[in-house]
Design a protein around this motif. Structure first.
Motif, PDB file in Angstrom:
ATOM      1  N   ASN A  20      30.808  24.977  58.361  1.00 45.64           N
ATOM      2  CA  ASN A  20      32.119  25.721  58.333  1.00 45.64           C
ATOM      3  C   ASN A  20      32.837  25.772  57.124  1.00 45.64           C
ATOM      4  OD1 ASN A  20      33.747  25.787  61.179  1.00 45.64           O
ATOM      5  ND2 ASN A  20      32.409  23.856  61.460  1.00 45.64           N
ATOM      6  N   GLN A  21      32.581  24.961  56.195  1.00 45.67           N
ATOM      7  CA  GLN A  21      32.929  25.182  54.720  1.00 45.67           C
ATOM      8  C   GLN A  21      32.410  26.392  54.169  1.00 45.67           C
ATOM      9  OE1 GLN A  21      32.115  21.902  52.071  1.00 45.67           O
ATOM     10  NE2 GLN A  21      32.749  23.284  49.897  1.00 45.67           N
ATOM     11  N   VAL A  22      31.069  26.634  54.388  1.00 42.34           N
ATOM     12  CA  VAL A  22      30.667  27.984  53.961  1.00 42.34           C
ATOM     13  C   VAL A  22      31.096  29.288  54.651  1.00 42.34           C
ATOM     14  CG1 VAL A  22      28.328  29.155  53.593  1.00 42.34           C
ATOM     15  CG2 VAL A  22      28.433  26.734  53.104  1.00 42.34           C
ATOM     16  N   LEU A  23      31.360  28.975  55.788  1.00 41.99           N
ATOM     17  CA  LEU A  23      31.727  30.043  56.494  1.00 41.99           C
ATOM     18  C   LEU A  23      33.094  30.497  56.174  1.00 41.99           C
ATOM     19  CD1 LEU A  23      29.865  29.625  59.891  1.00 41.99           C
ATOM     20  CD2 LEU A  23      29.160  31.391  58.117  1.00 41.99           C
ATOM     21  N   ARG A  24      33.915  29.587  56.142  1.00 43.43           N
ATOM     22  CA  ARG A  24      35.357  29.532  56.009  1.00 43.43           C
ATOM     23  C   ARG A  24      35.807  29.923  54.680  1.00 43.43           C
ATOM     24  NH1 ARG A  24      37.536  25.050  60.149  1.00 43.43           N
ATOM     25  NH2 ARG A  24      36.779  25.829  62.143  1.00 43.43           N
ATOM     26  N   SER A  25      34.998  29.401  53.661  1.00 39.81           N
ATOM     27  CA  SER A  25      35.623  29.491  52.067  1.00 39.81           C
ATOM     28  C   SER A  25      35.707  30.924  51.494  1.00 39.81           C
ATOM     29  CB  SER A  25      34.540  28.629  51.481  1.00 39.81           C
ATOM     30  OG  SER A  25      34.779  28.804  49.939  1.00 39.81           O
ATOM     31  N   PRO A  26      36.565  31.257  50.892  1.00 36.54           N
ATOM     32  CA  PRO A  26      36.400  32.714  50.322  1.00 36.54           C
ATOM     33  C   PRO A  26      35.722  32.669  49.124  1.00 36.54           C
ATOM     34  CG  PRO A  26      38.738  31.297  49.563  1.00 36.54           C
ATOM     35  CD  PRO A  26      37.880  30.717  50.739  1.00 36.54           C
ATOM     36  N   VAL A  27      35.208  31.403  48.670  1.00 37.81           N
ATOM     37  CA  VAL A  27      34.244  31.476  47.589  1.00 37.81           C
ATOM     38  C   VAL A  27      32.790  32.080  47.991  1.00 37.81           C
ATOM     39  CG1 VAL A  27      33.113  29.783  46.013  1.00 37.81           C
ATOM     40  CG2 VAL A  27      35.391  29.331  46.634  1.00 37.81           C
ATOM     41  N   ASN A  39      32.499  23.752  73.108  1.00 42.81           N
ATOM     42  CA  ASN A  39      33.045  24.898  72.363  1.00 42.81           C
ATOM     43  C   ASN A  39      33.477  24.768  71.049  1.00 42.81           C
ATOM     44  OD1 ASN A  39      35.396  23.398  72.389  1.00 42.81           O
ATOM     45  ND2 ASN A  39      36.821  24.750  73.586  1.00 42.81           N
ATOM     46  N   GLU A  40      33.079  23.634  70.177  1.00 44.25           N
ATOM     47  CA  GLU A  40      33.181  23.325  69.052  1.00 44.25           C
ATOM     48  C   GLU A  40      31.829  23.925  68.204  1.00 44.25           C
ATOM     49  OE1 GLU A  40      34.450  19.528  67.661  1.00 44.25           O
ATOM     50  OE2 GLU A  40      35.524  19.054  69.435  1.00 44.25           O
ATOM     51  N   HIS A  41      31.058  24.493  68.935  1.00 36.14           N
ATOM     52  CA  HIS A  41      29.967  25.262  68.249  1.00 36.14           C
ATOM     53  C   HIS A  41      30.328  26.420  67.358  1.00 36.14           C
ATOM     54  CE1 HIS A  41      30.512  28.789  70.532  1.00 36.14           C
ATOM     55  NE2 HIS A  41      30.538  28.116  71.859  1.00 36.14           N
ATOM     56  N   VAL A  42      29.372  26.776  66.586  1.00 33.24           N
ATOM     57  CA  VAL A  42      29.697  27.869  65.465  1.00 33.24           C
ATOM     58  C   VAL A  42      28.836  28.983  65.807  1.00 33.24           C
ATOM     59  CG1 VAL A  42      30.559  26.233  63.549  1.00 33.24           C
ATOM     60  CG2 VAL A  42      27.902  26.749  63.930  1.00 33.24           C
ATOM     61  N   SER A  43      28.465  29.123  67.122  1.00 34.93           N
ATOM     62  CA  SER A  43      27.591  30.330  67.348  1.00 34.93           C
ATOM     63  C   SER A  43      28.187  31.536  67.199  1.00 34.93           C
ATOM     64  CB  SER A  43      27.298  30.200  68.913  1.00 34.93           C
ATOM     65  OG  SER A  43      26.448  29.163  69.284  1.00 34.93           O
ATOM     66  N   PHE A  44      29.480  31.595  67.135  1.00 34.06           N
ATOM     67  CA  PHE A  44      30.058  33.001  66.830  1.00 34.06           C
ATOM     68  C   PHE A  44      30.691  32.948  65.402  1.00 34.06           C
ATOM     69  CE2 PHE A  44      31.229  32.752  71.270  1.00 34.06           C
ATOM     70  CZ  PHE A  44      30.209  33.991  71.735  1.00 34.06           C
ATOM     71  N   SER A  45      29.887  32.198  64.535  1.00 27.19           N
ATOM     72  CA  SER A  45      30.385  32.079  63.232  1.00 27.19           C
ATOM     73  C   SER A  45      31.691  31.366  62.919  1.00 27.19           C
ATOM     74  CB  SER A  45      30.405  33.435  62.423  1.00 27.19           C
ATOM     75  OG  SER A  45      30.403  33.299  60.841  1.00 27.19           O
ATOM     76  N   SER A  46      32.297  31.723  61.787  1.00 21.77           N
ATOM     77  CA  SER A  46      33.755  30.963  61.622  1.00 21.77           C
ATOM     78  C   SER A  46      34.399  31.708  60.522  1.00 21.77           C
ATOM     79  CB  SER A  46      33.483  29.680  61.320  1.00 21.77           C
ATOM     80  OG  SER A  46      34.881  28.888  61.263  1.00 21.77           O
ATOM     81  N   GLY A  47      35.544  31.591  60.179  1.00 25.93           N
ATOM     82  CA  GLY A  47      36.371  32.256  59.095  1.00 25.93           C
ATOM     83  C   GLY A  47      36.773  33.663  59.448  1.00 25.93           C
ATOM     84  N   VAL A  48      36.760  34.581  58.247  1.00 27.36           N
ATOM     85  CA  VAL A  48      37.018  35.974  58.377  1.00 27.36           C
ATOM     86  C   VAL A  48      35.924  36.744  59.334  1.00 27.36           C
ATOM     87  CG1 VAL A  48      38.662  35.782  56.245  1.00 27.36           C
ATOM     88  CG2 VAL A  48      36.134  36.695  56.200  1.00 27.36           C
ATOM     89  N   HIS A  49      34.742  36.129  59.241  1.00 30.40           N
ATOM     90  CA  HIS A  49      33.839  37.041  59.985  1.00 30.40           C
ATOM     91  C   HIS A  49      33.430  36.480  61.246  1.00 30.40           C
ATOM     92  CE1 HIS A  49      32.249  39.728  56.796  1.00 30.40           C
ATOM     93  NE2 HIS A  49      32.681  38.868  55.838  1.00 30.40           N
TER      94      HIS A  49
END
Length: 452
Positions: A86-93, A383-393
């Motif tokens: 979640n950190q990687v997928l959501r971070s603007p870095v 439904n807390e899975h990350v199968s649909f990614s996270s963040g802006v993507h």
């Protein structure tokens, strides 16, 4: 091949040479490094490239998990941690690195120069999968309305109608057994996506076949043979979409692509962007849903107690879909590139470093999911899975995929209550996308067993 790119009379790189150079830069060099790393037992390399793990990568996910939130090897860094993912997928870095974040910057620049615009796929700019904000925000905003909760809810009747029609045809043409993927799991989403893109019925079979091959381009490392197959199909798709867009501009319908093609304000898309949207909606909206339906049927067949619960409680079908997404995700991995030095879970990631997020591993993180290796259709936090990614993507079509999956399963088991998998399902050879090429099923298994 000579060290200098061969050119035609017009000074342009010839198609065969351009194709080979694109493959070599995007896949070939990386394949060589990964093959050596696999031989040395590198767990990240094995997850990316070892065919032995295609059927069951989950034990190796646990090897990676045991090393900590992020594992760094000579190949790259990777994580199966839910929190780190979640950190990687959501971070603007972190960003998508123009769709090739695993490649060094110089290699990406050379790749951009040799790539044939007629062969751009879903992982190449200007696809939403391959661009970061602000371009990503502009393009996503133009298509988001079609995938809003209200728009998806309005499609339920159409999805149900398609599913029931397909099952009625199957009952007539294949009264005892059929291939679930060919006859149902692939046919339902292609009909729904055809509605969104205005694809006429007579073109749907071609679009399905080409899209199936082109989806291989979502894998980061392809063999030359598979790349040629995928590239040939994506060329056909690009050519078909160009003609289709011209036709829609002359005679628009009510579909998503018609509206985008006829926009007149300053935000209107150019032809490359329209092509990219068409390819992405086709690839992301079709391939992942096929795998979701197929994976669901296989898991329910392997866990008949869970199938019994779902059939007794039809309100659970949406949660069945969530648990399949968690337990056997149709998309197993994604990649991000660090745009600055950053700390992830106590691990230092340097600027330019690629990080593979193994979604399928994060979905079995015991820090989030109790007894994560158990398939449980009543799991409250599935439904807390990350199968649909996270963040802006985060997947634009997540709501539609959920709807299609729930409707597909409910109507399938209502129509064929004795449905069982027979024989051995055949897995797809892709690593990013996890699913089946073929799932043989019978509709009379239970009756046959009772008669015996």
């Amino acid at each position: 091949m000579s060290s200098r790119l061969d050119t035609g009379l017009a000074g342009r790189v010839t198609r065969p040479t351009r194709s080979w150079a694109t493959w070599a830069l995007a896949h070939g060099i990386g394949n060589a490094f990964l093959a050596r790393a696999v031989r040395k037992g590198d767990p990240l390399a094995r997850l990316l490239a070892d065919p032995v793990l295609n059927a069951d990568p989950f034990a190796t996910y646990e090897v990676v998990r045991a090393t900590g939130p992020v594992l760094k090897t000579p190949v790259m860094s990777g994580t199966v941690s839910h929190a780190a993912a979640n950190q990687v997928l959501r971070s603007p870095v972190f960003g998508v690195g123009s769709g090739h974040g695993e490649l060094p910057p110089l290699t990406r620049r050379v790749l951009d120069r040799v790539m044939d615009p007629d062969a751009l796929g879903p992982m190449d700019p200007p696809s939403l999968l391959a661009v970061d904000p602000p371009d990503h925000a502009r393009l996503r905003r133009l298509v988001t309305r079609e995938f809003s909760a209200r728009s998806v809810a309005a499609m339920e009747q159409r999805v149900t109608q398609v599913a029931e029609s397909l099952l009625e045809r199957i009952a007539v043409d294949h009264p005892e057994s059929f291939d679930l993927v060919d006859e149902y799991a692939s046919q339902l989403p292609v009909a729904v996506i055809a509605d969104l893109l205005g694809v006429p019925e007579e073109s749907q079979a071609d679009i399905l076949a080409w899209g199936d091959d082109a989806a291989m381009l979502l894998d980061p490392l392809l063999s030359w043979r598979r790349y040629r197959i995928a590239e040939a199909s994506v060329r056909r798709l690009n050519g078909w979409f160009r003609n289709h867009i011209e036709n829609l501009r002359a005679d628009p319908g009510t579909d998503l692509l018609s509206r985008l093609a006829t926009m007149q304000d300053d935000d209107r898309m150019d032809d490359h962007e329209l092509l990219a949207v068409g390819l992405l909606v086709l690839g992301a909206g079709f391939e992942t849903t096929v795998n979701l339906i197929g994976n669901s049927v296989v898991q329910l067949d392997e866990h008949p107690d869970q199938l019994a619960i779902a059939r007794e409680r039809p309100d659970l079908w949406p949660n069945v879909v969530e648990e399949v997404l968690r337990f056997d995700s149709p998309v197993q991995m994604t990649l991000r590139s660090a745009y600055a030095d950053v700390d992830v879970g106590g691990h230092a990631v340097a600027k330019g470093e690629p990080v593979v997020v193994f979604l399928g591993g994060a979905n079995r993180d015991p820090e989030v999911f109790t007894d994560p290796g158990r398939f449980d259709v009543t799991r409250e936090n599935a439904n807390e899975h990350v199968s649909f990614s996270s963040g802006v993507h985060y997947c634009l079509g997540a709501g539609l995929a959920r709807l299609e999956g729930a409707v597909a399963l409910r109507t399938l088991y209502e129509r064929f209550p004795d449905l069982r998998v027979v024989g051995t399902p055949v897995r797809r050879g892709t690593r990013t996308l996890r699913g089946y090429e073929s799932i043989p099923v019978t509709t009379t298994a239970s009756r046959a067993m009772r008669a015996a």
